[in-house]
Design a protein around this motif. Structure first.
Motif, PDB file in Angstrom:
ATOM      1  N   ALA A  77      62.184  32.292  34.935  1.00 61.49           N
ATOM      2  CA  ALA A  77      61.439  31.950  36.146  1.00 61.49           C
ATOM      3  C   ALA A  77      60.057  31.414  35.800  1.00 61.49           C
ATOM      4  O   ALA A  77      59.591  30.423  36.393  1.00 61.49           O
ATOM      5  CB  ALA A  77      61.330  33.178  37.050  1.00 61.49           C
ATOM      6  N   ALA A 125      67.947  37.992  40.882  1.00 65.25           N
ATOM      7  CA  ALA A 125      67.467  37.202  42.018  1.00 65.25           C
ATOM      8  C   ALA A 125      66.156  37.762  42.556  1.00 65.25           C
ATOM      9  O   ALA A 125      65.220  37.010  42.871  1.00 65.25           O
ATOM     10  CB  ALA A 125      68.527  37.186  43.116  1.00 65.25           C
ATOM     11  N   GLN A 126      66.058  39.088  42.642  1.00 68.46           N
ATOM     12  CA  GLN A 126      64.839  39.711  43.143  1.00 68.46           C
ATOM     13  C   GLN A 126      63.678  39.489  42.173  1.00 68.46           C
ATOM     14  O   GLN A 126      62.543  39.220  42.592  1.00 68.46           O
ATOM     15  CB  GLN A 126      65.078  41.207  43.365  1.00 68.46           C
ATOM     16  N   THR A 138      63.352  37.013  40.009  1.00 66.85           N
ATOM     17  CA  THR A 138      62.956  35.606  40.098  1.00 66.85           C
ATOM     18  C   THR A 138      62.073  35.379  41.312  1.00 66.85           C
ATOM     19  O   THR A 138      61.075  34.642  41.245  1.00 66.85           O
ATOM     20  CB  THR A 138      64.206  34.710  40.168  1.00 66.85           C
ATOM     21  N   ASN A 139      62.407  36.015  42.416  1.00 69.41           N
ATOM     22  CA  ASN A 139      61.616  35.892  43.632  1.00 69.41           C
ATOM     23  C   ASN A 139      60.180  36.381  43.425  1.00 69.41           C
ATOM     24  O   ASN A 139      59.224  35.787  43.939  1.00 69.41           O
ATOM     25  CB  ASN A 139      62.282  36.671  44.763  1.00 69.41           C
ATOM     26  N   VAL A 140      60.025  37.457  42.658  1.00 72.49           N
ATOM     27  CA  VAL A 140      58.689  38.001  42.391  1.00 72.49           C
ATOM     28  C   VAL A 140      57.854  36.990  41.601  1.00 72.49           C
ATOM     29  O   VAL A 140      56.714  36.680  41.968  1.00 72.49           O
ATOM     30  CB  VAL A 140      58.788  39.339  41.637  1.00 72.49           C
ATOM     31  N   ASP A 194      58.406  33.764  41.200  1.00 71.86           N
ATOM     32  CA  ASP A 194      58.254  32.531  41.981  1.00 71.86           C
ATOM     33  C   ASP A 194      57.223  32.679  43.091  1.00 71.86           C
ATOM     34  O   ASP A 194      56.656  31.680  43.550  1.00 71.86           O
ATOM     35  CB  ASP A 194      59.597  32.122  42.589  1.00 71.86           C
ATOM     36  N   GLY A 195      56.976  33.897  43.526  1.00 73.18           N
ATOM     37  CA  GLY A 195      55.940  34.116  44.520  1.00 73.18           C
ATOM     38  C   GLY A 195      54.562  34.263  43.908  1.00 73.18           C
ATOM     39  O   GLY A 195      53.574  33.720  44.420  1.00 73.18           O
ATOM     40  N   HIS A 251      53.181  41.761  43.877  1.00 74.64           N
ATOM     41  CA  HIS A 251      53.925  40.964  44.859  1.00 74.64           C
ATOM     42  C   HIS A 251      53.871  41.629  46.230  1.00 74.64           C
ATOM     43  O   HIS A 251      53.661  40.971  47.259  1.00 74.64           O
ATOM     44  CB  HIS A 251      55.376  40.791  44.399  1.00 74.64           C
ATOM     45  N   PRO A 309      58.722  42.303  47.319  1.00 77.13           N
ATOM     46  CA  PRO A 309      60.003  42.481  47.997  1.00 77.13           C
ATOM     47  C   PRO A 309      60.269  43.901  48.453  1.00 77.13           C
ATOM     48  O   PRO A 309      61.293  44.188  49.053  1.00 77.13           O
ATOM     49  CB  PRO A 309      61.018  42.066  46.917  1.00 77.13           C
ATOM     50  N   SER A 335      64.154  46.780  49.227  1.00 71.63           N
ATOM     51  CA  SER A 335      64.888  46.249  48.080  1.00 71.63           C
ATOM     52  C   SER A 335      64.540  46.988  46.802  1.00 71.63           C
ATOM     53  O   SER A 335      65.356  47.135  45.917  1.00 71.63           O
ATOM     54  CB  SER A 335      64.577  44.754  47.912  1.00 71.63           C
TER      55      SER A 335
END
Length: 406
Positions: A108, A316-317, A319-321, A323-324, A373, A380, A385
């Motif tokens: 990421a 996925a979670q 990557t979201n962290v 990416d944010g 995050h 998240p 989550s």
């Protein structure tokens, strides 16, 4: 008995910044000790291998993995007459550049950094030990010897083509001869890494319930080890049976590297440590037969562990962290710790700022990244989550010592 290809601390190419040598420790022992006492090494305790840290206290972290790699590496180095202190230094430092959330976090961050030169964890380890650890009065970094830095940069083989920016920057100041192989000691550290993660990922996957004992007992290498345990200890309870079998798997891999490498070294007969660098091929290796068997084990782990549904949800979670956080800090660098603000002010352009943000995120532990995050972006953890106790586990005090000023 010391091998003629062993790295000799008395003949080290030295450190970039001149220092008086220790009266009690060799230069490679001193490197090892500086790595152990670094902030980046301590943070490995809360960086994961495969599972996010809150999944269970028994799963390996980057710290426990690095210690296991160092133990295996010392064993092999000792058997081959190599310098154990240099081997151990490279082994202990090889994962310093890893991001939170294992290879998922690295992927990421590399994607976010694509416009600014990308991200590579091996190059980041060089950046950490040569620049970002700022403890000493006379220099930035740990001022490690050339041999240890070389081992970090190219323990997996020569580095050619487009260099990661972090490695290119340092190599321009201090030529690490990236086109050659590393010392035999660094090659041992690389193989010890393979041995350690193949073994402990089987163990962690079993503990997580991602596959069964019967499935593992059918894998190449592993099958013979389980069969031997069942022959010697019929009716052994499952946990002891697993331990006895997997420790034998460890032994098979270590023994194969030692026997194969002895034969390669005897046949090639390199005259010195430097001759090893210019052989054009590694001197430390698995046998062809064992390497083929390991591919079967790795294929199984990839399908059943690294791409398991529960792991993919975490990927996925995670990557979201990342990416944010990356665009948030790019837009709001004032939220970087106070000790980083001088570097932010001196950033000449967006690329320089991006590299600071990358350094900051790469240095985070899993739970600190989750907490930041949640603090800045409202997730998240907000939807349940991630466990709330993880999201709130750290304050800004921990990450204030991440790199700059640590």
């Amino acid at each position: 008995m010391t091998s003629r290809i062993a790295a000799d601390p008395a003949a080290s190419r030295g450190r970039l910044a001149l220092e008086e040598e220790s009266a009690f420790r060799s230069c490679f022992q001193r490197d090892r000790d500086r790595i152990i006492h670094s902030s980046a090494f301590r943070r490995l305790k809360h960086k994961t291998q495969v599972f996010v840290a809150h999944e269970g206290d028994y799963f390996r972290t980057r710290l426990s993995h690095s210690i296991e790699v160092a133990q295996v590496a010392r064993t092999i180095a000792g058997a081959l007459g190599l310098n154990a202190e240099l081997t151990e230094a490279v082994a202990l430092a090889h994962d310093l550049g890893h991001t939170p959330f294992g290879h998922t976090g690295e992927d990421a961050l590399h994607a976010q950094m694509a416009p600014y030169g990308g991200f590579d964890h091996n190059a980041q380890a060089i950046r950490i030990v040569t620049q970002m650890e700022r403890h000493y009065a006379e220099f930035d970094g740990l001022n490690l010897t050339w041999e240890t830095l070389e081992g970090l940069a190219k323990h997996n083989g020569p580095v050619t083509g487009d260099l990661p920016y972090a490695l290119a920057e340092y190599d321009a100041r201090h030529d690490l001869e990236l086109h050659t192989h590393a010392s035999a000691e660094a090659q041992v550290a690389a193989l010890a890494d393979d041995i350690a993660y193949n073994n402990h990922d089987l163990h962690d996957g079993l503990r997580a319930g991602l596959f069964t004992e019967d499935e593992v007992a059918q894998l190449p290498i592993v099958d013979a080890c389980y069969a031997e345990v069942d022959r010697l200890y019929p009716g052994l309870d499952p946990y002891r049976r697993r331990h006895e079998a997997l420790r034998r798997v460890f032994g098979v891999m270590v023994g194969d590297v030692i026997d194969t490498s002895r034969a390669v070294i005897a046949e090639a007969a390199p005259a010195s440590s430097d001759a090893v660098r210019h052989m054009g091929r590694p001197v430390i290796r698995f046998s062809d037969a064992l390497w083929r068997d390991l591919q079967g084990v790795r294929k199984f782990l990839f399908q059943r562990m690294y791409r398991a549904p529960m792991v993919m949800v975490q990927r996925a979670q995670a990557t979201n962290v990342v990416d944010g956080l990356f665009p948030f800090y790019m837009k709001h660098p004032e939220h970087l710790p106070r000790r980083w603000q001088e570097d932010v002010a001196e950033a000449e352009n967006k690329t320089a700022l991006a590299r600071l943000v990358s350094d900051y995120i790469a240095g985070m532990t899993d739970r600190y990244a989750l907490a930041q995050h949640a603090l800045h972006l409202g997730g998240p953890g907000g939807a349940g989550s991630w466990p709330n106790e993880v999201a709130g586990a750290h304050t800004g005090a921990e990450q204030g010592e991440t790199t700059h000023g640590s």
